[in-house]
Scaffold this motif. Sequence first.
Motif, PDB file in Angstrom:
ATOM      1  N   ILE A 170       0.825  -1.205   0.000  1.00 54.47           N
ATOM      2  CA  ILE A 170       0.000   0.000   0.000  1.00 54.47           C
ATOM      3  C   ILE A 170       0.860   1.255   0.000  1.00 54.47           C
ATOM      4  O   ILE A 170       0.644   2.169  -0.785  1.00 54.47           O
ATOM      5  CB  ILE A 170      -0.954   0.008   1.224  1.00 54.47           C
ATOM      6  N   VAL A 171       1.853   1.303   0.870  1.00 57.27           N
ATOM      7  CA  VAL A 171       2.652   2.508   1.069  1.00 57.27           C
ATOM      8  C   VAL A 171       3.782   2.628   0.047  1.00 57.27           C
ATOM      9  O   VAL A 171       4.112   3.723  -0.395  1.00 57.27           O
ATOM     10  CB  VAL A 171       3.216   2.541   2.508  1.00 57.27           C
ATOM     11  N   GLY A 172       4.379   1.529  -0.366  1.00 54.88           N
ATOM     12  CA  GLY A 172       5.538   1.544  -1.260  1.00 54.88           C
ATOM     13  C   GLY A 172       5.340   2.338  -2.538  1.00 54.88           C
ATOM     14  O   GLY A 172       6.134   3.234  -2.843  1.00 54.88           O
ATOM     15  N   PRO A 173       4.307   2.050  -3.316  1.00 56.54           N
ATOM     16  CA  PRO A 173       4.111   2.808  -4.557  1.00 56.54           C
ATOM     17  C   PRO A 173       3.898   4.302  -4.328  1.00 56.54           C
ATOM     18  O   PRO A 173       4.324   5.116  -5.132  1.00 56.54           O
ATOM     19  CB  PRO A 173       2.857   2.174  -5.172  1.00 56.54           C
ATOM     20  N   ARG A 174       3.245   4.639  -3.242  1.00 56.70           N
ATOM     21  CA  ARG A 174       3.038   6.068  -2.953  1.00 56.70           C
ATOM     22  C   ARG A 174       4.369   6.757  -2.689  1.00 56.70           C
ATOM     23  O   ARG A 174       4.594   7.871  -3.130  1.00 56.70           O
ATOM     24  CB  ARG A 174       2.103   6.235  -1.766  1.00 56.70           C
ATOM     25  N   LEU A 175       5.245   6.110  -1.943  1.00 57.19           N
ATOM     26  CA  LEU A 175       6.549   6.692  -1.664  1.00 57.19           C
ATOM     27  C   LEU A 175       7.397   6.750  -2.923  1.00 57.19           C
ATOM     28  O   LEU A 175       8.118   7.714  -3.148  1.00 57.19           O
ATOM     29  CB  LEU A 175       7.273   5.893  -0.575  1.00 57.19           C
ATOM     30  N   ALA A 196       9.897  14.274  -6.649  1.00 58.20           N
ATOM     31  CA  ALA A 196      10.906  15.091  -5.977  1.00 58.20           C
ATOM     32  C   ALA A 196      12.138  15.256  -6.859  1.00 58.20           C
ATOM     33  O   ALA A 196      12.720  16.342  -6.934  1.00 58.20           O
ATOM     34  CB  ALA A 196      11.281  14.463  -4.638  1.00 58.20           C
ATOM     35  N   ARG A 197      12.549  14.198  -7.538  1.00 63.08           N
ATOM     36  CA  ARG A 197      13.711  14.285  -8.437  1.00 63.08           C
ATOM     37  C   ARG A 197      13.419  15.206  -9.614  1.00 63.08           C
ATOM     38  O   ARG A 197      14.277  15.985 -10.024  1.00 63.08           O
ATOM     39  CB  ARG A 197      14.091  12.903  -8.951  1.00 63.08           C
ATOM     40  N   ILE A 198      12.214  15.123 -10.154  1.00 63.56           N
ATOM     41  CA  ILE A 198      11.846  15.996 -11.269  1.00 63.56           C
ATOM     42  C   ILE A 198      11.835  17.445 -10.817  1.00 63.56           C
ATOM     43  O   ILE A 198      12.347  18.329 -11.507  1.00 63.56           O
ATOM     44  CB  ILE A 198      10.492  15.563 -11.876  1.00 63.56           C
ATOM     45  N   TRP A 236      19.632  12.065 -12.147  1.00 62.53           N
ATOM     46  CA  TRP A 236      19.787  10.682 -12.601  1.00 62.53           C
ATOM     47  C   TRP A 236      21.206  10.401 -13.057  1.00 62.53           C
ATOM     48  O   TRP A 236      21.494   9.374 -13.653  1.00 62.53           O
ATOM     49  CB  TRP A 236      18.763  10.392 -13.710  1.00 62.53           C
ATOM     50  N   GLY A 237      22.113  11.365 -12.811  1.00 63.60           N
ATOM     51  CA  GLY A 237      23.524  11.177 -13.141  1.00 63.60           C
ATOM     52  C   GLY A 237      23.893  11.504 -14.578  1.00 63.60           C
ATOM     53  O   GLY A 237      25.003  11.227 -15.006  1.00 63.60           O
ATOM     54  N   HIS A 238      22.983  12.122 -15.324  1.00 63.53           N
ATOM     55  CA  HIS A 238      23.254  12.487 -16.718  1.00 63.53           C
ATOM     56  C   HIS A 238      23.650  13.964 -16.788  1.00 63.53           C
ATOM     57  O   HIS A 238      23.252  14.760 -15.944  1.00 63.53           O
ATOM     58  CB  HIS A 238      22.011  12.267 -17.598  1.00 63.53           C
TER      59      HIS A 238
END
Length: 145
Positions: free
Chosen positions: A30-35, A42-44, A105-107
Amino acid sequence: MIRHNNRGRRGFTFLEIMFVVVIIGVLLAIVGPRLAGKSKKARIQAAKTQIHNIKLGLSQFEMHLGRFPDTNEGLEALFEEPSDAPEGMWEGPYLDADSVPKDQWGHEFRYRAPGEHSKDYDLWSDGPDGQEGTDDDVTSWTKKE
């Protein structure tokens, strides 16, 4: 002879352990996909912020030299004085870093001047997939839907 009474001490049964494992699995499902979704967002957002900061450096470069770096000079011109810069006009480095930053993403950030999407330059990250021209690219211009 001393006898130990083991009746008061009892370990967990296999069924109890499996019940706890199932509960933990359900919670993670339940929680994993939300995180994970929040991490991607956040990365975007961090890439957008980094593009904004690079744009500020490019604006300062342009203010001092009267032009933006061309594609061949690239973003390195924010850290190293171009050979054709008039004496004393380049006041870099224009970013608070030791070198051109990489995206989340390291690019490497991509830069093209003059731009195809904006008059002066295009600045973008290829996004999570690392492929240019896909829907997940993070750009300095507004993408048309």
